[in-house]
Scaffold this motif. Sequence first.
Motif, mmCIF file in Angstrom:
data_model
loop_
_atom_site.group_PDB
_atom_site.id
_atom_site.type_symbol
_atom_site.label_atom_id
_atom_site.label_comp_id
_atom_site.label_asym_id
_atom_site.label_seq_id
_atom_site.Cartn_x
_atom_site.Cartn_y
_atom_site.Cartn_z
ATOM 1 N N ASP A 294 0.852 -1.191 0.000
ATOM 2 C CA ASP A 294 0.000 0.000 0.000
ATOM 3 C C ASP A 294 0.887 1.239 0.000
ATOM 4 O O ASP A 294 1.779 1.364 0.844
ATOM 5 N N VAL A 295 0.642 2.150 -0.946
ATOM 6 C CA VAL A 295 1.435 3.374 -1.051
ATOM 7 C C VAL A 295 0.510 4.577 -0.929
ATOM 8 O O VAL A 295 -0.452 4.710 -1.687
ATOM 9 N N ASP A 296 0.805 5.444 0.027
ATOM 10 C CA ASP A 296 0.029 6.663 0.251
ATOM 11 C C ASP A 296 0.885 7.856 -0.146
ATOM 12 O O ASP A 296 1.905 8.144 0.482
ATOM 13 N N LEU A 297 0.457 8.555 -1.210
ATOM 14 C CA LEU A 297 1.194 9.719 -1.703
ATOM 15 C C LEU A 297 0.370 11.000 -1.565
ATOM 16 O O LEU A 297 0.452 11.889 -2.411
ATOM 17 N N THR A 298 -0.411 11.095 -0.506
ATOM 18 C CA THR A 298 -1.199 12.305 -0.275
ATOM 19 C C THR A 298 -0.313 13.340 0.421
ATOM 20 O O THR A 298 -0.405 13.558 1.625
ATOM 21 N N LEU A 299 0.547 13.958 -0.354
ATOM 22 C CA LEU A 299 1.550 14.884 0.174
ATOM 23 C C LEU A 299 0.925 16.195 0.628
ATOM 24 O O LEU A 299 -0.189 16.555 0.230
ATOM 25 N N LEU A 317 -2.550 2.200 -4.678
ATOM 26 C CA LEU A 317 -1.977 3.545 -4.708
ATOM 27 C C LEU A 317 -3.035 4.526 -4.241
ATOM 28 O O LEU A 317 -4.142 4.560 -4.775
ATOM 29 N N HIS A 318 -2.685 5.327 -3.242
ATOM 30 C CA HIS A 318 -3.599 6.347 -2.723
ATOM 31 C C HIS A 318 -2.975 7.703 -3.001
ATOM 32 O O HIS A 318 -1.885 8.005 -2.509
ATOM 33 N N ASP A 319 -3.632 8.514 -3.841
ATOM 34 C CA ASP A 319 -3.059 9.814 -4.180
ATOM 35 C C ASP A 319 -4.070 10.927 -3.964
ATOM 36 O O ASP A 319 -5.233 10.689 -3.628
ATOM 37 N N GLY A 320 -3.601 12.160 -4.153
ATOM 38 C CA GLY A 320 -4.449 13.322 -3.937
ATOM 39 C C GLY A 320 -4.025 14.464 -4.836
ATOM 40 O O GLY A 320 -3.208 14.302 -5.751
ATOM 41 N N GLU A 321 -4.537 15.647 -4.557
ATOM 42 C CA GLU A 321 -4.311 16.787 -5.445
ATOM 43 C C GLU A 321 -2.865 17.276 -5.431
ATOM 44 O O GLU A 321 -2.433 17.961 -6.360
ATOM 45 N N HIS A 322 -2.092 16.945 -4.389
ATOM 46 C CA HIS A 322 -0.708 17.413 -4.310
ATOM 47 C C HIS A 322 0.307 16.302 -4.590
ATOM 48 O O HIS A 322 1.490 16.465 -4.299
ATOM 49 N N SER A 323 -0.143 15.194 -5.154
ATOM 50 C CA SER A 323 0.745 14.037 -5.278
ATOM 51 C C SER A 323 1.753 14.144 -6.407
ATOM 52 O O SER A 323 2.865 13.633 -6.291
ATOM 53 N N VAL A 338 -6.345 2.222 -7.528
ATOM 54 C CA VAL A 338 -6.032 3.608 -7.193
ATOM 55 C C VAL A 338 -7.201 4.150 -6.385
ATOM 56 O O VAL A 338 -8.361 4.033 -6.798
ATOM 57 N N THR A 339 -6.898 4.722 -5.233
ATOM 58 C CA THR A 339 -7.951 5.250 -4.374
ATOM 59 C C THR A 339 -7.721 6.726 -4.100
ATOM 60 O O THR A 339 -6.596 7.226 -4.172
ATOM 61 N N VAL A 340 -8.813 7.405 -3.794
ATOM 62 C CA VAL A 340 -8.775 8.821 -3.420
ATOM 63 C C VAL A 340 -9.657 9.001 -2.191
ATOM 64 O O VAL A 340 -10.463 8.136 -1.851
ATOM 65 N N ASP A 341 -9.471 10.132 -1.520
ATOM 66 C CA ASP A 341 -10.327 10.451 -0.377
ATOM 67 C C ASP A 341 -11.674 10.967 -0.863
ATOM 68 O O ASP A 341 -11.742 11.866 -1.701
ATOM 69 N N GLU A 342 -12.735 10.403 -0.334
ATOM 70 C CA GLU A 342 -14.079 10.836 -0.684
ATOM 71 C C GLU A 342 -14.960 10.667 0.542
ATOM 72 O O GLU A 342 -15.135 9.553 1.041
ATOM 73 N N ALA A 343 -15.484 11.782 1.033
ATOM 74 C CA ALA A 343 -16.320 11.775 2.240
ATOM 75 C C ALA A 343 -15.575 11.168 3.423
ATOM 76 O O ALA A 343 -16.140 10.450 4.241
ATOM 77 N N ALA A 357 -10.176 11.811 -17.612
ATOM 78 C CA ALA A 357 -9.393 12.993 -17.996
ATOM 79 C C ALA A 357 -8.273 13.251 -16.997
ATOM 80 O O ALA A 357 -7.141 13.590 -17.378
ATOM 81 N N HIS A 358 -8.570 13.069 -15.716
ATOM 82 C CA HIS A 358 -7.561 13.298 -14.679
ATOM 83 C C HIS A 358 -6.422 12.293 -14.792
ATOM 84 O O HIS A 358 -5.243 12.662 -14.712
ATOM 85 N N ARG A 359 -6.759 11.030 -15.021
ATOM 86 C CA ARG A 359 -5.721 9.999 -15.104
ATOM 87 C C ARG A 359 -4.910 10.118 -16.391
ATOM 88 O O ARG A 359 -3.703 9.846 -16.405
ATOM 89 N N LEU A 360 -5.547 10.529 -17.477
ATOM 90 C CA LEU A 360 -4.795 10.723 -18.720
ATOM 91 C C LEU A 360 -3.818 11.891 -18.583
ATOM 92 O O LEU A 360 -2.683 11.831 -19.074
ATOM 93 N N ALA A 361 -4.247 12.945 -17.908
ATOM 94 C CA ALA A 361 -3.329 14.067 -17.663
ATOM 95 C C ALA A 361 -2.150 13.614 -16.811
ATOM 96 O O ALA A 361 -1.019 14.079 -16.988
ATOM 97 N N TRP A 362 -2.406 12.697 -15.892
ATOM 98 C CA TRP A 362 -1.347 12.127 -15.048
ATOM 99 C C TRP A 362 -0.333 11.379 -15.912
ATOM 100 O O TRP A 362 0.878 11.567 -15.774
ATOM 101 N N ILE A 363 -0.819 10.558 -16.833
ATOM 102 C CA ILE A 363 0.083 9.785 -17.694
ATOM 103 C C ILE A 363 0.900 10.708 -18.588
ATOM 104 O O ILE A 363 2.091 10.469 -18.839
ATOM 105 N N ARG A 364 0.285 11.782 -19.064
ATOM 106 C CA ARG A 364 0.990 12.678 -19.986
ATOM 107 C C ARG A 364 2.102 13.474 -19.303
ATOM 108 O O ARG A 364 2.885 14.148 -19.979
ATOM 109 N N ARG A 365 2.179 13.398 -17.996
ATOM 110 C CA ARG A 365 3.300 14.043 -17.303
ATOM 111 C C ARG A 365 4.597 13.261 -17.494
ATOM 112 O O ARG A 365 5.672 13.751 -17.175
ATOM 113 N N SER A 366 4.479 12.033 -17.996
ATOM 114 C CA SER A 366 5.656 11.206 -18.230
ATOM 115 C C SER A 366 6.315 11.615 -19.539
ATOM 116 O O SER A 366 5.647 11.697 -20.574
#
Length: 518
Positions: A294-299, A317-323, A338-343, A357-366
């Motif tokens: 389990d990896v938490d990258l909610t920086l 993988l747990h990520d957030g807006e600052h990951s 992949v998990t995110v915080d919700e409620a 769209a969010h995940r594709l933008a993530w991939i395009r950072r590579s």
Amino acid sequence: MFSYDGLTSPERELWDAFPQGRRVDLRTGVAADDRAAGGVRWGPGRTVRAAVVVALLLGANAAQPGAVAGLRLAGARLTGRLDLAGAEVGHALWLEDCWFEESVDLLGASTRTLVITGSRIPGVEAYAARIEGTLDLRRSVVERLGSSPFNHVSTALSLSDARVTGGLLLDGAEISAPGGWAVAAGGLVMEGGLTCRGGFAVRGEVRLPGAQLPGGLFMRGAQLLSPGPTGAALTLDNAVGSTFDFSDGFVANGTVRLRGARISDSLTFARAVLSGPRDGRGPSLAAPSMQAADVDLTLARVPSGAVDLRGAQVSSLHDGEHSWPDVVELDGFVYGSVTVDEAGERREAVGRRDSVAHRLAWIRRSPGYHPQPYEQLAGWYRKAGHDDDARRVLLARQRHRRRTLPRAARVWGHLLDATVGYGYRPWLAGVWLLALTSLGTLVFGAHSPVPVKRGEGAPFQPLVYTLDLLIPIGGLGQRTAWYWPDSGLQWLAYLLIALGWVLTTAVVAGVTRVLQRN
């Protein structure tokens, strides 16, 4: 060997207390006077030669029957070098709020529990030491060694190839080797946990390559203030452990390296700050080929440098807006979910309106084009039952790949995209067929063609005639029975024939591509 008459008053007190393991406290009770930082000013009444401590630990004053011998000393100024290199020490050592004139040498030593807390030490050399118990340096200030034959870089705490059967406690410690190695512990074998919490601060690199940490590494709130000579603040390459905790205010002003690390449970950077090297030339997190459950990258904030996860494998993988920074290396990165915080709860990051769209933008950072991140993401969507989202991801992969192709291939790619969405949107072919059929029916229906052979063939039907032009296989008997005296209409007929072939070829190519990939 020391004679009793040659000992000073505090040394005699320590000598007499050792056989029963009694504590000798030389502190005054005034906090300002008892701080180890000011120990250089302590007088003879608080001074003990390090050689006396060594002599006691090596059996100079035998234990008494019915008692457990041990050396317990607080508030002392230790002069000379505490040299236990190669020694076999059968007694525990407790030193509290002490000031060391010279470094502590445990090179190749075999000792029991070793506690040096709240003290000031000019370096600890414990290369290949064997500690049967706990090594406790909480609240101590450890400064760089004058020299070390086993570390080519200036080092403060050397534990390379050491073995500790208990825990290694560094909570609240300050370890300083600016530009060097604050902690050099490559190959360290722990049976307990390694804790660096409660104000732990270092200047210089913390090196734990190849360390075995089954009890976990806990650096919650630790401050890695400056990197080592290569720009790394923390190196855990090929380390093995259960839990690595870098959360709740953990700060790394340099690269955190986890290349090839194996983490059986969790790796967390929740609310951490990964600043990366100040010159910006290195990544903030380098974890290629890492394995973790389990990896938490909610920086706490976006890393200033790149994040490298090439070839890494994680179950969750747990990520957030600052990951994620602007550059994220994802080629070969495999994840189960992949998990995110919700409620206030962790939930799968699928089904949300902006998920794809969010995940594709993530991939395009590579940097560059790599098909694996797209295939991995599509596989995750399929596993979650979101096949439409998976197709959107695979279509985005083809569009990204198209930008890397020669011009002719790009033109063909645009055609495949527009007609059938590279096979992932076959319904587009139906849209084109309907549009072209409607166009032909309307135009041809407003004019009268000339029969090829008068009195023969079926009556002219604009709809059937248009379909006969568009469908290249077989025939409906209209295309060969009629022609247009108007050159414009005849060229329209030729154009529809060509478009029919192009559309059919695109459909076959797109569907074949998808079938081959599947």
